[in-house]
Design an enzyme around this catalytic site. Sequence first.
Site, PDB file in Angstrom:
ATOM      1  N   CYS A 114       0.852  -1.193   0.000  1.00 46.71           N
ATOM      2  CA  CYS A 114       0.000   0.000   0.000  1.00 46.71           C
ATOM      3  C   CYS A 114       0.883   1.237   0.000  1.00 46.71           C
ATOM      4  CB  CYS A 114      -0.896   0.025   1.243  1.00 46.71           C
ATOM      5  SG  CYS A 114      -2.228  -1.150   1.177  1.00 46.71           S
ATOM      6  N   GLN A 115       0.470   2.223  -0.761  1.00 42.40           N
ATOM      7  CA  GLN A 115       1.195   3.485  -0.813  1.00 42.40           C
ATOM      8  C   GLN A 115       1.062   4.197   0.535  1.00 42.40           C
ATOM      9  OE1 GLN A 115      -0.355   6.044  -3.849  1.00 42.40           O
ATOM     10  NE2 GLN A 115       1.172   7.628  -3.517  1.00 42.40           N
TER      11      GLN A 115
END
Length: 140
Positions: free
Chosen positions: A51-52
Amino acid sequence: MSIEEIQNEIIDEFSMFEDWEERYQYMIDLGKDLPLIDDQYKTDSNIIKGCQSKVWVHAEMKDDKIEFTADSDAIITKGIIAILIRAFSNQHPKDIINANTDFIDKIGLKEHLSPTRANGLVSMVKQLKMYAIAYQTQLN
């Protein structure tokens, strides 16, 4: 409610909105109602890889059902994990493992996310299912 019934409810809710701006706002609102993870579980081992943004998920087994809590440092991501937790929390591990995730496509979520958020979404689903596999192994 079964996972499928909850997913159908989510699909119905998203279909009520005219455009994606309204859907994003709804996701942000869902994120605000997310059962928040206890601060003691906001650790690196509970961060979803891929996930960013930072997304923490904690899973606990209660009465043969998995209860998920989560948090994120980004409002859209928090809304995404809120949708997934709503569908999968308080369900039996085997049901989570076998659950179809087509509802994500039916609400058009993946196609309206940036590529990095879409990857994060896939990582979130994968992580929730991994928790289910781990707990199902304990039950066997």
